[in-house]
Design a protein around this motif. Structure first.
Motif, short mmCIF file in Angstrom:
data_model
loop_
_atom_site.label_atom_id
_atom_site.label_comp_id
_atom_site.label_asym_id
_atom_site.label_seq_id
_atom_site.Cartn_x
_atom_site.Cartn_y
_atom_site.Cartn_z
N LYS A 1 0.05 6.60 17.17
CA LYS A 1 -0.02 7.66 16.17
C LYS A 1 -1.46 8.01 15.83
O LYS A 1 -1.79 9.17 15.55
CB LYS A 1 0.73 7.22 14.91
N GLN B 1 2.29 -2.53 15.78
CA GLN B 1 0.86 -2.15 15.77
C GLN B 1 0.59 -1.12 16.87
O GLN B 1 -0.24 -0.23 16.70
CB GLN B 1 -0.03 -3.38 15.98
N ILE C 1 2.72 1.09 18.03
CA ILE C 1 3.25 2.39 17.59
C ILE C 1 2.22 3.08 16.69
O ILE C 1 1.93 4.26 16.83
CB ILE C 1 4.60 2.21 16.85
N LYS C 2 1.63 2.28 15.81
CA LYS C 2 0.61 2.84 14.91
C LYS C 2 -0.60 3.31 15.71
O LYS C 2 -1.18 4.37 15.42
CB LYS C 2 0.20 1.78 13.89
N MET D 1 10.15 5.69 13.95
CA MET D 1 8.86 5.13 13.53
C MET D 1 7.70 5.82 14.25
O MET D 1 6.57 5.79 13.78
CB MET D 1 8.85 3.63 13.82
N ARG D 2 8.01 6.42 15.38
CA ARG D 2 6.95 7.10 16.14
C ARG D 2 6.61 8.46 15.54
O ARG D 2 5.59 9.04 15.85
CB ARG D 2 7.40 7.31 17.60
N ARG D 3 7.49 8.95 14.70
CA ARG D 3 7.26 10.26 14.11
C ARG D 3 6.11 10.20 13.11
O ARG D 3 5.90 9.18 12.46
CB ARG D 3 8.54 10.69 13.39
N TYR D 4 5.37 11.27 13.00
CA TYR D 4 4.28 11.33 12.00
C TYR D 4 4.84 11.71 10.64
O TYR D 4 5.58 12.68 10.52
CB TYR D 4 3.23 12.36 12.44
N TYR D 5 4.49 10.92 9.64
CA TYR D 5 4.90 11.26 8.28
C TYR D 5 3.70 11.80 7.53
O TYR D 5 2.70 11.10 7.36
CB TYR D 5 5.51 10.04 7.57
N TYR E 1 10.59 -2.02 11.36
CA TYR E 1 10.58 -2.02 12.84
C TYR E 1 11.80 -2.79 13.36
O TYR E 1 12.52 -2.32 14.25
CB TYR E 1 9.29 -2.66 13.36
N LYS F 1 0.82 -1.21 0.00
CA LYS F 1 0.00 0.00 0.00
C LYS F 1 0.86 1.26 0.00
O LYS F 1 0.33 2.37 -0.09
CB LYS F 1 -0.91 0.00 1.23
N HIS G 1 -5.34 -3.63 16.15
CA HIS G 1 -5.32 -5.10 16.07
C HIS G 1 -4.67 -5.70 17.32
O HIS G 1 -3.48 -6.02 17.30
CB HIS G 1 -4.55 -5.49 14.81
N ILE H 1 2.32 2.73 2.42
CA ILE H 1 1.91 3.64 3.49
C ILE H 1 3.10 4.02 4.37
O ILE H 1 4.07 3.27 4.49
CB ILE H 1 0.74 3.07 4.33
N LEU H 2 3.00 5.20 5.00
CA LEU H 2 4.17 5.81 5.62
C LEU H 2 4.19 5.78 7.14
O LEU H 2 5.21 6.12 7.74
CB LEU H 2 4.27 7.27 5.19
N ASN H 3 3.09 5.43 7.78
CA ASN H 3 3.04 5.59 9.24
C ASN H 3 2.99 4.28 10.02
O ASN H 3 2.48 4.24 11.14
CB ASN H 3 1.88 6.50 9.62
N GLY H 4 3.49 3.22 9.43
CA GLY H 4 3.50 1.95 10.15
C GLY H 4 2.64 0.91 9.46
O GLY H 4 1.97 1.21 8.46
N PRO H 5 2.65 -0.32 9.98
CA PRO H 5 1.98 -1.42 9.28
C PRO H 5 0.47 -1.31 9.32
O PRO H 5 -0.09 -0.74 10.25
CB PRO H 5 2.43 -2.65 10.07
N CYS H 6 -0.20 -1.86 8.33
CA CYS H 6 -1.64 -2.02 8.41
C CYS H 6 -1.90 -3.26 9.27
O CYS H 6 -0.97 -3.92 9.73
CB CYS H 6 -2.26 -2.15 7.02
N ALA H 7 -3.17 -3.57 9.49
CA ALA H 7 -3.49 -4.71 10.36
C ALA H 7 -3.46 -6.03 9.60
O ALA H 7 -3.69 -7.08 10.19
CB ALA H 7 -4.85 -4.49 11.01
N ASP I 1 -2.77 7.49 4.31
CA ASP I 1 -2.98 6.29 5.12
C ASP I 1 -3.95 6.66 6.26
O ASP I 1 -4.41 7.81 6.35
CB ASP I 1 -1.66 5.72 5.64
N PHE J 1 -4.28 4.76 -2.00
CA PHE J 1 -3.46 4.98 -0.80
C PHE J 1 -2.65 6.28 -0.88
O PHE J 1 -1.47 6.31 -0.55
CB PHE J 1 -2.54 3.76 -0.54
#
Lengths: 227, 300
Positions: free
Chosen positions: B176, B170, B172-173, A196-200, A184, A155, B161, A157-163, B126, B123
């Protein structure tokens, strides 16, 4: 490098159908390294097309072969000048840039692609090529531990994994690693998890209006020594 | 602007119950309206899914309008899979204009799992960026900094999740999403209370409401299928084994029993701020679960 895959013999045969004499042109750079369109593949394709035509009893094409050092560089296309006079079309086994470079160089000559240009990537192991760069024009690798989420996350995507990630794999393809799991794990090893905690914020797609052009003549030596 | 009834209940720390309906593939919304009618007075809000599992359907916003028409409280689901930032913002403006304020912001499943595998995945944003976009619009500005004539207002939700096999990224997300302005979370399906408890220990440090996602299984076969094919779902073996004990044709009944037991425990232990029941095609059994979990009285 640019990774390509040869088109099927059937498709190639359909595209060359209107032309009697066809020059198959290989490329000595990326297409050679990824085994899609170097000198060897030109010879194999030539033999394959002949065999197919012989089987079907419709073998009326004449094929010539030639491989240039780099199809995407106008100076290397001079070697084609005499050869293209003898043919009705060129079948290029270079990437999409090679096909277009030849078309630009020879305005009245039909140029047909013999490969599908797939992506920019690297050999994972012999015969296995993985995409690594999407040429997005705005490199974020400093923040993602040297692993590109735009390319390697399905995808982007920039802010971490999807579920959808499971067992470290991607929901879109369970043989592919989840880019964000890799990021990670590597950030953790680098003691940089705070990245990774930063907002992109959303990507800036303005850096890639197509077609893109880079002008940096000052850094290119005139007349050679540029690889 | 007045808060939505759902938001008021969240703010009042009520134990909230939400469920979801999936719009039809086609224009015949009679089944959807039937499900909405059946559920609207038994739950606090009804989510309408947005091309769930990337299968093209009647849109979430259309379903939300039907929920409103039937007198229910809708939660608009918005994924980033099919629209760029222009279309997403337009959808949010439209939702507000029709008095739809509860919005669940999702990244969206990959197009590869759906029925239009050759479609272009968008996308552009996100889920975290979408949450921030909605919050920015509330201040009267769009994502390019232009002034909006009339600013929208939302009660924003997101997904998390708790049962992920690798939870740290997860979380960390999740952080955010909280920072981006999510007020409530409807979790992915949870099947194991231990992982939910662990997650809640972590999540309780934030001022957000967590609604535990409960997926109602219709059979052991369905559970195994979901494990293999549905992103973000892992049904543990003990649950599959229990489903397998059901007599032939009584799988769904067993699934209802399991779901009701989960809901009841969550409520009794005050484990979460509510539950989100996903019946995936068997919406008619949701009231049954709520009765068994003693959240509504029998025949209510």
């Amino acid at each position: 490098m640019i990774v390509a895959e040869r088109k099927s013999l059937e498709e190639i045969r359909r595209t060359i159908a209107p032309y009697e004499r066809v020059l198959i042109v290989g490329c000595g750079t990326c297409a050679t390294v990824c085994g899609a369109g170097g000198e060897r593949e030109v010879a194999l394709l030539h033999a394959g097309l002949r065999a197919m035509e012989a089987r079907s009893g419709e073998g009326w094409h004449t094929f010539l072969e030639f491989t240039v050092k780099r199809q995407c560089d106008a100076e290397f296309l001079d070697a084609l000048v005499d050869r293209v006079r003898e043919v009705d079309a060129v079948l290029s086994l270079g990437c999409g840039i090679g096909v277009q470079a030849i078309a630009e160089r020879f305005p009245t000559l039909p140029v047909l692609p013999g490969v599908n240009t797939s992506f920019m990537g690297m050999a994972k192991e012999w015969g296995v090529w993985d995409e690594r760069c999407a040429a997005c024009g705005d490199c974020r690798l400093a923040e993602t531990a040297g692993i590109c989420p735009i390319t390697r996350c399905a995808k982007g995507i920039l802010n971490g994994p999807c579920a959808g990630t499971k067992n470290g794999k991607c929901e879109a393809n369970n043989e592919m690693d989840c880019a964000w799991v890799l990021i990670y794990q590597r950030l953790e090893k680098l003691h940089r998890l705070e990245d990774m905690r930063r907002y992109y914020p959303p990507r800036n797609f303005r850096v890639i209006p197509r077609p893109r052009r880079i002008v940096s003549k000052a850094e290119v030596a005139v007349g050679g020594n540029n690889g | 602007m007045a808060k939505s009834s759902f938001e008021e209940k969240l703010d009042a720390n009520e134990f909230v119950v939400t469920t979801e309906v999936g719009p039809p593939k086609g224009c015949d919304v009679s089944g959807l309206v039937h499900d909405i009618d059946l559920l609207k007075d038994k739950v606090d809000a009804i989510n309408v899914t947005d091309h769930q599992s990337s299968v093209m359907r009647f849109p979430s916003i259309g379903g939300c309008l039907l929920v409103k028409e039937q007198g229910g409280e809708p939660v608009l689901q918005v994924t980033c899979r099919d629209r760029n930032r222009l279309a997403l913002q337009a959808e949010l403006l439209f939702a507000h204009s029709r008095d739809i304020h509860n919005v669940l912001c999702l990244t969206g499943d990959s197009v590869d799992v759906g029925d239009h595998k050759e479609a272009k995945p968008v996308f552009d944003l996100d889920s975290v960026q979408l949450l921030r976009t909605a919050r920015l619009m509330e201040t009267g500005t769009d994502t390019s900094g232009n002034e909006l004539k009339g600013a929208p207002q939302f009660c924003l939700g997101a997904s998390v999740h708790p049962g992920a096999d690798f939870i740290e990224p997860q979380l960390i997300k999740f952080d955010k999403k909280v920072e981006a302005g999510a007020k409530f979370f409807q979790t992915q399906g949870v099947f194991d209370l231990a992982s939910l408890r662990r997650f809640m220990q972590y999540a309780s440090q934030f001022d957000v409401k967590i609604l535990a996602g409960i997926i109602v299984m219709a059979s052991a076969r369905m559970a195994r299928y979901m494990n293999d094919n549905v992103p973000g779902i892992t049904v543990p073996q003990p649950v599959i084994d229990e489903l397998a004990t059901a007599e032939k044709g009584k799988g769904l009944q067993k699934g209802v029993e399991i779901a009701a037991r989960f809901v009841k425990t969550i409520k009794e232990e005050k484990l979460c701020h509510g539950v989100h029941i996903m019946a995936v095609g068997n919406e008619k059994i949701v009231p049954d679960i709520l009765e068994r979990a003693e959240l509504i009285s029998v025949g209510a």
